[in-house]
Design a protein around this motif. Structure first.
Motif, PDB file in Angstrom:
ATOM      1  N   GLU A 176       0.856  -1.183   0.000  1.00 45.25           N
ATOM      2  CA  GLU A 176       0.000   0.000   0.000  1.00 45.25           C
ATOM      3  C   GLU A 176       0.893   1.235   0.000  1.00 45.25           C
ATOM      4  O   GLU A 176       1.790   1.368   0.835  1.00 45.25           O
ATOM      5  N   TYR A 177       0.654   2.119  -0.945  1.00 44.68           N
ATOM      6  CA  TYR A 177       1.464   3.345  -1.053  1.00 44.68           C
ATOM      7  C   TYR A 177       0.551   4.515  -1.371  1.00 44.68           C
ATOM      8  O   TYR A 177      -0.157   4.490  -2.375  1.00 44.68           O
ATOM      9  N   GLU A 178       0.525   5.485  -0.480  1.00 44.54           N
ATOM     10  CA  GLU A 178      -0.297   6.680  -0.637  1.00 44.54           C
ATOM     11  C   GLU A 178      -1.760   6.347  -0.955  1.00 44.54           C
ATOM     12  O   GLU A 178      -2.375   6.913  -1.857  1.00 44.54           O
ATOM     13  N   VAL A 223       7.366   3.287  -5.418  1.00 44.62           N
ATOM     14  CA  VAL A 223       6.806   2.030  -4.902  1.00 44.62           C
ATOM     15  C   VAL A 223       7.915   1.014  -4.680  1.00 44.62           C
ATOM     16  O   VAL A 223       7.939   0.300  -3.671  1.00 44.62           O
ATOM     17  N   PHE A 224       8.864   0.951  -5.612  1.00 41.90           N
ATOM     18  CA  PHE A 224       9.974  -0.002  -5.472  1.00 41.90           C
ATOM     19  C   PHE A 224      10.835   0.360  -4.261  1.00 41.90           C
ATOM     20  O   PHE A 224      11.300  -0.530  -3.537  1.00 41.90           O
ATOM     21  N   SER A 225      11.032   1.652  -4.029  1.00 42.90           N
ATOM     22  CA  SER A 225      11.806   2.081  -2.858  1.00 42.90           C
ATOM     23  C   SER A 225      11.108   1.663  -1.570  1.00 42.90           C
ATOM     24  O   SER A 225      11.752   1.242  -0.605  1.00 42.90           O
ATOM     25  N   GLU A 229      12.447  -0.782   1.433  1.00 44.35           N
ATOM     26  CA  GLU A 229      12.372  -0.410   2.852  1.00 44.35           C
ATOM     27  C   GLU A 229      11.731  -1.523   3.673  1.00 44.35           C
ATOM     28  O   GLU A 229      12.200  -1.854   4.771  1.00 44.35           O
ATOM     29  N   ILE A 230      10.655  -2.106   3.143  1.00 46.40           N
ATOM     30  CA  ILE A 230       9.961  -3.185   3.860  1.00 46.40           C
ATOM     31  C   ILE A 230      10.875  -4.394   4.008  1.00 46.40           C
ATOM     32  O   ILE A 230      10.937  -5.019   5.075  1.00 46.40           O
TER      33      ILE A 230
END
Length: 239
Positions: A176-178, A223-225, A229-230
């Motif tokens: 999930e992103y933004e 999203v890839f960044s 991070e995850i």
């Protein structure tokens, strides 16, 4: 080789398909109008007897993020009932099969009434044909499959490329992103680079979840960044 009976279980109707004796092609059988679990299961048992098989393949409607909702629970309840009756039950991922069946009927210019009558049966055919094309029901796996009733791989996504070639991917992660959901997929094709990952957005279209291509390179990188991070956070937790 025994036939396989396939079911597309719905709230109002259940589509039924069957394989040929060689396990190569799938044909539609009928659409069962829902009259309760006991009666519906009894009708499936009757059809299985007519085709001489105890093998039942049930479509499992996972969401595109691989989670299961109420409809998946309904399908599993149907499978549990058939297993109690002595059938060997397997589940097959059926993401988008109903939408594919609707599209096929629309392209064939079928009437709205006709689409309602046969869409579930066609969905069952698509579920079964995909299963057969992927290798079917190997004899040596029969005992293990009957014990756990699970799909052999539930992390595989099949998509068509711009040339209508079927390409298989492994689900890496859903993020999930933004406020929106994105899926990361890794190609299983040996010709592809081993570290390649594609990113698609999960959207809703006509009541069905679909994958949408991203054109914004900045968004893809963001999203890839987040994915990296995850992964780093998970590695730190493990250590």
């Amino acid at each position: 080789m025994k036939r396989i009976l396939a079911l597309d279980v719905g709230d109002k109707r259940t589509g039924v398909a069957v394989s040929d004796e060689l396990g190569i092609t799938a044909q539609g059988v009928e659409t069962i109008q829902t009259r309760g679990l006991e009666r519906d299961a009894a009708r499936v048992a009757q059809l299985a007897g007519e085709y001489g098989t105890e093998r039942i393949l049930i479509g499992l409607p996972r969401k595109l993020d691989f989670s299961e909702g109420a409809q998946a629970e309904h399908s599993r309840a149907f499978g549990d009932k058939l297993a109690e009756m002595g059938f060997s039950v397997r589940y097959e991922d059926e993401r988008l099969t109903t939408a594919m069946a609707q599209r096929a009927l629309l392209e064939g210019d079928a009437s709205r009434k006709r689409r309602r009558q046969v869409v579930d049966k066609i969905a069952a055919v698509l579920i079964l044909q995909g299963f057969l094309d992927a290798g079917g029901w190997p004899e040596e796996d029969k005992e293990d499959a009957a014990m756990d009733g699970e799909m052999e791989r539930d992390d595989i996504v099949e998509l068509y490329d711009e040339d209508d070639n079927l390409v298989r991917f492994e689900h890496v992660m859903t993020i999930e992103y933004e406020g929106e959901n994105y899926v990361l997929l890794a190609p299983l094709d040996e010709d592809e680079e081993g570290d390649e990952v594609i990113i698609l957005r999960i959207e809703e279209q006509d009541g069905e979840e679909v994958y949408a291509t991203l054109e914004d390179d900045d968004l893809i990188n963001a999203v890839f960044s987040r994915y990296l991070e995850i992964v780093e956070e998970e590695d730190e937790d493990e250590n």
